[in-house]
Design an enzyme around this catalytic site. Structure first.
Site, mmCIF file in Angstrom:
data_model
loop_
_atom_site.group_PDB
_atom_site.id
_atom_site.type_symbol
_atom_site.label_atom_id
_atom_site.label_comp_id
_atom_site.label_asym_id
_atom_site.label_seq_id
_atom_site.Cartn_x
_atom_site.Cartn_y
_atom_site.Cartn_z
ATOM 1 N N LYS A 27 52.972 31.898 20.164
ATOM 2 C CA LYS A 27 52.811 30.574 20.766
ATOM 3 C C LYS A 27 52.109 29.614 19.800
ATOM 4 O O LYS A 27 52.539 28.471 19.638
ATOM 5 C CB LYS A 27 52.019 30.713 22.083
ATOM 6 C CG LYS A 27 51.737 29.398 22.786
ATOM 7 C CD LYS A 27 51.521 29.584 24.275
ATOM 8 C CE LYS A 27 50.230 30.285 24.629
ATOM 9 N NZ LYS A 27 49.006 29.473 24.410
ATOM 10 N N ARG A 32 52.857 24.835 16.136
ATOM 11 C CA ARG A 32 52.629 24.268 14.799
ATOM 12 C C ARG A 32 53.942 24.020 14.067
ATOM 13 O O ARG A 32 54.068 23.051 13.314
ATOM 14 C CB ARG A 32 51.709 25.202 14.001
ATOM 15 C CG ARG A 32 50.256 25.146 14.507
ATOM 16 C CD ARG A 32 49.475 26.375 14.075
ATOM 17 N NE ARG A 32 48.050 26.299 14.382
ATOM 18 C CZ ARG A 32 47.503 26.541 15.578
ATOM 19 N NH1 ARG A 32 48.281 26.851 16.629
ATOM 20 N NH2 ARG A 32 46.197 26.471 15.764
ATOM 21 N N ARG A 128 39.972 20.715 31.502
ATOM 22 C CA ARG A 128 39.474 21.309 30.251
ATOM 23 C C ARG A 128 38.862 20.247 29.335
ATOM 24 O O ARG A 128 39.303 19.107 29.302
ATOM 25 C CB ARG A 128 40.614 22.076 29.555
ATOM 26 C CG ARG A 128 41.063 23.239 30.417
ATOM 27 C CD ARG A 128 42.232 23.985 29.832
ATOM 28 N NE ARG A 128 41.903 24.673 28.594
ATOM 29 C CZ ARG A 128 42.803 25.310 27.857
ATOM 30 N NH1 ARG A 128 44.078 25.333 28.228
ATOM 31 N NH2 ARG A 128 42.439 25.928 26.757
ATOM 32 N N SER A 173 36.768 27.382 17.216
ATOM 33 C CA SER A 173 38.000 26.947 17.880
ATOM 34 C C SER A 173 39.042 26.521 16.851
ATOM 35 O O SER A 173 38.840 25.554 16.108
ATOM 36 C CB SER A 173 37.709 25.769 18.819
ATOM 37 O OG SER A 173 38.913 25.099 19.147
ATOM 38 N N GLN A 175 41.756 25.227 17.708
ATOM 39 C CA GLN A 175 42.337 23.963 18.185
ATOM 40 C C GLN A 175 41.560 22.775 17.616
ATOM 41 O O GLN A 175 42.159 21.774 17.207
ATOM 42 C CB GLN A 175 42.371 23.931 19.712
ATOM 43 C CG GLN A 175 43.348 24.967 20.273
ATOM 44 C CD GLN A 175 43.382 25.030 21.790
ATOM 45 O OE1 GLN A 175 42.734 24.250 22.477
ATOM 46 N NE2 GLN A 175 44.140 25.986 22.307
ATOM 47 N N ASP A 325 42.090 35.357 23.439
ATOM 48 C CA ASP A 325 43.002 35.329 24.591
ATOM 49 C C ASP A 325 43.242 36.717 25.184
ATOM 50 O O ASP A 325 43.950 36.849 26.187
ATOM 51 C CB ASP A 325 44.341 34.703 24.182
ATOM 52 C CG ASP A 325 44.187 33.229 23.831
ATOM 53 O OD1 ASP A 325 43.186 32.615 24.240
ATOM 54 O OD2 ASP A 325 45.071 32.703 23.122
ATOM 55 N N LYS A 352 39.027 27.974 29.367
ATOM 56 C CA LYS A 352 40.461 28.179 29.100
ATOM 57 C C LYS A 352 41.250 27.660 30.314
ATOM 58 O O LYS A 352 40.754 26.835 31.069
ATOM 59 C CB LYS A 352 40.734 29.652 28.810
ATOM 60 C CG LYS A 352 40.026 30.166 27.558
ATOM 61 C CD LYS A 352 40.548 29.512 26.302
ATOM 62 C CE LYS A 352 39.873 30.057 25.055
ATOM 63 N NZ LYS A 352 40.288 29.333 23.852
ATOM 64 N N ARG A 400 47.408 34.224 31.740
ATOM 65 C CA ARG A 400 46.845 35.509 31.292
ATOM 66 C C ARG A 400 46.130 36.249 32.435
ATOM 67 O O ARG A 400 46.077 37.478 32.440
ATOM 68 C CB ARG A 400 45.928 35.309 30.082
ATOM 69 C CG ARG A 400 46.696 34.735 28.900
ATOM 70 C CD ARG A 400 46.142 35.033 27.551
ATOM 71 N NE ARG A 400 46.724 34.111 26.581
ATOM 72 C CZ ARG A 400 47.899 34.280 25.958
ATOM 73 N NH1 ARG A 400 48.614 35.372 26.166
ATOM 74 N NH2 ARG A 400 48.362 33.386 25.116
HETATM 75 O O1 LIG Z 1 44.980 27.175 17.992
HETATM 76 C C1 LIG Z 1 45.618 27.849 18.815
HETATM 77 O O2 LIG Z 1 46.858 27.987 18.769
HETATM 78 C C2 LIG Z 1 44.858 28.520 19.897
HETATM 79 C C3 LIG Z 1 43.498 28.623 19.798
HETATM 80 C C4 LIG Z 1 42.665 29.247 20.832
HETATM 81 O O3 LIG Z 1 41.986 28.220 21.530
HETATM 82 P P1 LIG Z 1 40.565 27.603 21.026
HETATM 83 O O4 LIG Z 1 40.784 26.918 19.750
HETATM 84 O O5 LIG Z 1 40.175 26.636 22.107
HETATM 85 O O6 LIG Z 1 39.631 28.767 20.935
HETATM 86 C C5 LIG Z 1 43.458 30.072 21.819
HETATM 87 O O7 LIG Z 1 42.685 30.365 22.955
HETATM 88 C C6 LIG Z 1 44.736 29.383 22.222
HETATM 89 O O8 LIG Z 1 45.498 30.192 23.079
HETATM 90 C C7 LIG Z 1 45.600 29.087 21.027
HETATM 91 C C1 LIG Z 2 44.064 29.513 25.977
HETATM 92 C C2 LIG Z 2 45.384 29.577 25.889
HETATM 93 O O1 LIG Z 2 46.231 28.540 25.592
HETATM 94 P P1 LIG Z 2 45.976 26.984 25.484
HETATM 95 O O2 LIG Z 2 44.552 26.741 25.074
HETATM 96 O O3 LIG Z 2 46.980 26.510 24.489
HETATM 97 O O4 LIG Z 2 46.266 26.395 26.851
HETATM 98 C C3 LIG Z 2 46.080 30.882 26.073
HETATM 99 O O5 LIG Z 2 47.302 30.917 25.831
HETATM 100 O O6 LIG Z 2 45.479 31.891 26.475
#
Ligand SMILES: O=C(O)C1=C[C@@H](OP(=O)(O)O)[C@@H](O)[C@H](O)C1
Ligand SMILES: C=C(OP(=O)(O)O)C(=O)O
Length: 443
Positions: A27, A32, A128, A173, A175, A325, A352, A400
């Site tokens: 995913k 990306r 969130r 993170s 993200q 995750d 999450k 999840r």
């Molecule tokens: O960068 C990503 O693709 C992800 C980063 C994680 O989140 P965080 O960056 O908030 O930890 C993860 O929990 C999410 O499912 C995917």
């Molecule tokens: C945290 C998750 O995804 P996202 O942050 O992209 O919603 C996940 O897939 O467990």
């Protein structure tokens, strides 16, 4: 996903699991590939793209910003990009559905282009935290308004003449890191992200693959990632490897259902994603890795998993990011182990798709498993069994949580029900046929 009808689901103990579990594309890498494809010049060709709702929503968003995104066949997509700085102003609101990754990375990707966009999502995403993204994007010069509490909807007026940013992420993170790097693409000079704990490095790998100049140095401060702004990204061929976070569900099921043996091909062994597998080995799991190779710029291998007698372990805080995750399904495995499993440094689970510590603790307790929690830890008191038979587990639009309890029911003494499995389609649309194909009794 915003208005999907609730879909109660259940699972029950049955025969051993066997066969091959070919899980879908990763995913994180799928999001990306679409975003970088949209920011590159030329036609990017993607195979193995995850066709979960989260990724489809990112594809729609890239169209709204002016890229052309087309599906050629299962998992096979093309993206005709507009180049760095080439995003057009979208005509409507960008709805990222259930996806934190989608909304946060896309906000970063547009914030340094002089266009305005408003972002929304479903009831889960709307709770969130977004300040963790909007704060660093404001440092580039973007003008941002959010709902009270820094929540969606968020409107970003992108900046015409951005300044590069040096930013230390306040929590581990990927993200946040990725949003800042994507914003840095259209800023002159060098944008630097510093992270104390390593998080998944797919953005760094893929940015380099698309032709950006990006370096990572490990220093006393942590990992220092430096991106040179305003590159010309060139379209690529991207083969998306299978998702280790999705693989965790059939792997968990095989470990806890007596007599099981399954093969899971093409699992990422990227060290920023492999914490669950390290932990399972410490618990005594029978895991055999074969055919180590590289696919799509990521180290992968095939995994053979057999039912195992497991023991509880301490999971150190500095491993949390590499399995963030996977804690929900680890807590199910831990219930089937003998002894306590203590998961440390997991406060991020509370923000999450749901508060995953609370959701897992409540669902496990309802099914006869003892759990303790603090703000940033969870302890499962494993007794080698899950009684099951509890009231339907509340999944709070969290894929999840739903999949974890459906796996739990396969090894429980009695059926386990979840109130709503609709969100499973966000990350693993073929979860039910894949699991039933291995012999699981769920649906
Ligand atoms: O960068 C990503 O693709 C992800 C980063 C994680 O989140 P965080 O960056 O908030 O930890 C993860 O929990 C999410 O499912 C995917
Ligand atoms: C945290 C998750 O995804 P996202 O942050 O992209 O919603 C996940 O897939 O467990």
């Amino acid at each position: 996903m915003s208005h999907a009808a609730a879909k109660p689901m259940s699972s029950r103990p049955g025969k051993p699991l066997s066969g091959t579990a070919s899980v879908p594309g990763d995913k994180s890498i799928s999001h990306r590939a679409l975003i970088l494809g949209a920011l590159a010049v030329g036609r990017t060709h993607i195979t193995g793209l995850l066709e979960g709702q989260d990724v489809l929503d990112t594809g729609k968003a890239m169209q709204a910003f002016g890229a052309t995104v087309e599906r050629l066949g299962p998992g096979e997509w093309t993206v005709d990009g507009v180049g760095v700085g080439g995003f057009a102003e979208p005509a409507g609101v960008i709805d990222c559905g259930n996806s934190g990754t989608g909304v946060r990375l896309i906000m970063g990707a547009m914030a340094t282009t002089p266009i305005t966009a408003t972002f929304t999502g479903d009831a889960s995403l709307s709770k969130r935290p977004m300040r963790r993204i909007t704060d660093p994007l404001a440092l580039f010069g973007a003008d941002i308004t959010a709902r009270e509490g820094g929540l969606l909807p968020v409107t970003i007026k992108g900046v015409q003449d951005p300044v590069p940013v040096r930013y230390a992420t306040p929590v581990a993170s990927a993200q946040i890191k990725s949003a800042v790097l994507l914003a840095g693409l259209n800023a002159p000079g060098q944008t630097v992200v510093i992270e104390k704990e390593p998080t998944r490095d797919h953005s760094e790998r893929m940015l380099a693959g698309f032709g950006a100049t990006i370096t990572t140095k490990t220093t006393d401060e942590g990992r220092v990632i430096t991106l040179t702004g305003q590159p010309e990204l060139r379209a690529q061929t991207v083969a998306v490897p299978r998702d280790p976070s999705s693989a965790a569900f059939p792997v968990a099921a095989a470990l806890i259902v007596p007599g099981s043996e399954i093969r899971v091909p093409g699992i990422s062994r990227n060290p920023t994603r492999d914490g669950l597998y390290v932990t399972l080995a410490e618990m005594g799991a029978d895991l055999t890795w074969e055919n180590d190779r590289e696919e799509g710029g990521e180290p992968v291998a095939d995994l053979i998993v057999r039912h195992s007698a497991l023991k509880g372990v301490q999971v150190p805080a500095d491993r949390a990011a590499s399995m963030i995750d996977e804690f929900p399904v680890l807590s199910v495995i831990a219930a089937m182990a003998e002894g306590d499993t203590v998961m440390n440094g997991v406060a991020e689970l509370r923000v999450k798709e749901s508060d995953r510590i609370d959701a897992m603790a409540k669902g496990l307790r309802a099914n006869g498993v003892e759990v303790d929690e603090t703000r940033d830890s969870m302890t499962v008191h494993g007794q080698g069994r899950i009684p099951g038979g509890g009231v339907p587990v509340a999944t709070h639009l969290d894929h999840r949580i739903a999949m974890s309890f459906l796996v739990a029911g396969l090894a429980a003494d009695a059926e386990i029900t979840v109130d709503d499995g609709a969100a499973i389609a966000t990350s693993f649309p073929d979860f039910v046929p894949l699991m039933t194909g291995l012999g699981a009794d769920l649906g």
